[in-house]
Design an enzyme around this catalytic site. Structure first.
Site, PDB file in Angstrom:
ATOM      1  N   ASP A  37       0.811  -1.221   0.000  1.00  0.00           N
ATOM      2  CA  ASP A  37       0.000   0.000   0.000  1.00  0.00           C
ATOM      3  C   ASP A  37       0.847   1.275   0.000  1.00  0.00           C
ATOM      4  OD1 ASP A  37      -2.133  -1.812   0.349  1.00  0.00           O
ATOM      5  OD2 ASP A  37      -2.004  -1.662   2.531  1.00  0.00           O
ATOM      6  N   GLU A 208     -11.635   0.125  -3.588  1.00  0.00           N
ATOM      7  CA  GLU A 208     -11.066   0.574  -2.314  1.00  0.00           C
ATOM      8  C   GLU A 208      -9.889   1.488  -2.615  1.00  0.00           C
ATOM      9  OE1 GLU A 208      -9.551  -2.762  -0.064  1.00  0.00           O
ATOM     10  OE2 GLU A 208      -8.544  -3.633  -1.791  1.00  0.00           O
TER      11      GLU A 208
HETATM   12  O1  FUB Z   1      -3.247  -3.769   2.964  1.00  0.00           O
HETATM   13  C1  FUB Z   1      -4.532  -4.105   3.423  1.00  0.00           C
HETATM   14  C2  FUB Z   1      -5.570  -3.707   2.414  1.00  0.00           C
HETATM   15  O2  FUB Z   1      -5.313  -4.377   1.188  1.00  0.00           O
HETATM   16  C3  FUB Z   1      -5.523  -2.241   2.029  1.00  0.00           C
HETATM   17  O3  FUB Z   1      -6.034  -1.389   3.014  1.00  0.00           O
HETATM   18  C4  FUB Z   1      -6.266  -2.320   0.760  1.00  0.00           C
HETATM   19  O4  FUB Z   1      -6.223  -1.157   0.008  1.00  0.00           O
HETATM   20  C5  FUB Z   1      -5.580  -3.501   0.113  1.00  0.00           C
HETATM   21  O5  FUB Z   1      -4.359  -3.158  -0.472  1.00  0.00           O
END
Ligand code: FUB
Length: 447
Positions: A37, A208
């Site tokens: 991320d 997301e």
């Molecule tokens: O890293 C955990 C979760 O996976 C993140 O918050 C999302 O965006 C995805 O990358």
């Protein structure tokens, strides 16, 4: 053999045949730990990268899921050499986070009025103990020490915070979870200044990780989006930071390694735009252990974004006298080349390049020979069959830099030979197999 093992392990290694694309650090960029991320921000003239920190879970409940207990920040002034500033925020130091929740997911960091604000999602403890909230930590520097706010931001239930500070000084916070939301932030950067609202204009399908930036008065709302099976990176544009936005298309297709998530940031540094994202390079069997990458990103004249093809070469200029990993190539011949891990017991040892057909080749762009006269090349190689390796300039002159005879001996050895040609400046190089047989190359370096 190891290639078979890798295929068995479910890696398609499409990258083996990703030939003839070029790019300008090597991917993945952090080579001693997992980094997911990545949110990149330019502060004080340097690139800072705030990442989630995937770890193999110490608790049974999360053995097959995301497991993150802290955040590191990394900085670089050339996008090649990264300095790890260490842990800046850890779950046990956040008063509102549930003990052993290991859910310190995707963060962001912004600068306002002399302070750095680090935003991070995690699972609240106490009576709530479920879902996600977003906390803030504040520092005088991009790398800490950070002072953690006692409570998460009121009014937000979700993950993946992204903060935009507009040119007029107004700030907005975006997040995901129960849709894709936005709200205005108060000047203190700690409280909402409007009711959360849903972003309009996005395509159907799971989304997301919003990352929002502004360029030439266009607001770019970018996000991981599941169009078919795994996350692509996609974007929409608009003329208001709170939307609505108009969907434009894909920035990066699904990961060739099958990593289900992708998560990104887009930032300009020294007149070049970059896409920071992640794949599961060091964890082919478990895609919840990810690694940050960078590739260059380009805009069309009308402001649309050109699709980014993930590369192994990544970005930046490699000094000729550093360890150069040809397995992070710019391009390879369509046949006779493959890559594999050097050490299956520790994948962080990285990869090796295998040339196993006469005239198979790989090129590696942007090696800086500087003005210092170098006189030799050392290669760490092995070969069951023996073979001759030729290093040349990958340019019309095709000048031979060196030829190495690799004896038939499957153990790794470092072979040093004098250079036939001594280049200057930044040049593209090429390694070819000039004989039958197969030669494996861990790295090369000019001295
Ligand atoms: O890293 C955990 C979760 O996976 C993140 O918050 C999302 O965006 C995805 O990358």
């Amino acid at each position: 053999m190891r290639n078979k093992v890798l295929k068995k392990r479910g890696i398609s290694f499409i990258i083996l045949t990703f030939f003839l694309f070029s790019a300008f650090s090597q991917n993945p960029i952090i080579k001693d730990q997992f980094t997911a991320d990545p949110t990149a921000r330019v502060f004080e003239g340097k690139m800072y990268m705030y990442t989630s920190h995937d770890i193999p879970s110490p608790i049974e409940r999360l053995k097959e899921w995301f497991c993150m207990e802290d955040y590191h920040v990394f900085s670089s002034d050339n996008l090649v050499d990264w300095h790890d500033h260490g842990v800046i925020v850890s779950q046990e130091n956040v008063p509102w986070v549930a003990a052993e929740s290991y859910s310190m997911w995707a963060p962001d960091c912004v600068y306002k009025d002399g302070k750095y604000y680090f935003y991070f999602p995690s699972t609240p403890g106490g009576e709530v103990r479920r879902g996600f909230a977003i906390g803030v930590a504040i520092s005088d520097t991009p790398y800490g020490p950070f002072t953690i706010e006692e409570k998460p931001i009121e009014g937000i239930s979700g993950i993946d915070p992204c903060v935009l500070i507009d040119s007029n000084g107004e700030s907005y916070i975006y997040w995901s979870g129960r849709g894709m939301s936005v709200a205005k932030l108060k000047d203190n950067m700690l409280e909402l200044d409007s009711e959360p609202m849903q972003i309009e204009g996005l395509p159907e399908g799971f989304k997301e990780g919003p990352f929002v930036f502004k360029r030439n008065d266009i607001y770019y709302y970018t996000f991981p989006w599941v169009r078919e099976e795994t996350e692509t990176l996609a974007y929409a544009i608009g003329d208001n930071p709170m939307g609505p936005f108009e969907f434009q298309g894909i920035i990066m297709e699904e990961s060739p390694t099958g990593c289900w998530t992708n998560h990104h940031s887009i930032v300009e540094y020294e007149n070049q735009w970059y896409l920071f994202y992640h794949h599961n390079d060091y964890s082919p069997d478990f895609d919840k252990n990810r690694s940050a990458r960078i590739d260059s990103l380009f805009f069309n004249a009308d402001g649309t974004i050109q699709q980014v093809i993930p590369t192994l070469r990544g970005v930046g200029i490699t000094p000729a006298n550093s360890i150069i990993h040809l397995d992070r190539y710019s391009a390879v011949s369509p046949e006779g080349t493959s890559i594999d891990y050097v050490n299956m017991d520790n994948l962080f040892d990285g990869w090796k390049l295998i040339l196993n057909k006469k005239e198979a080749w790989t090129s590696y762009n942007r090696v800086d020979f500087g003005k210092t006269k170098l006189s030799e090349i050392t290669a760490r190689v092995s070969s069951k069959t023996g073979g001759t390796l030729s290093l040349s300039l990958n340019e019309p002159s095709g000048k031979i830099l060196a030829e190495l005879n690799v004896p038939a001996d499957s153990s790794w050895k470092e072979i040093t030979v004098p250079l036939k040609t001594v280049p200057e400046g930044v040049r593209d190089i090429k390694a070819s197999l000039n004989s039958e047989g197969s030669v494996e190359i861990d790295w090369i370096s000019f001295k």
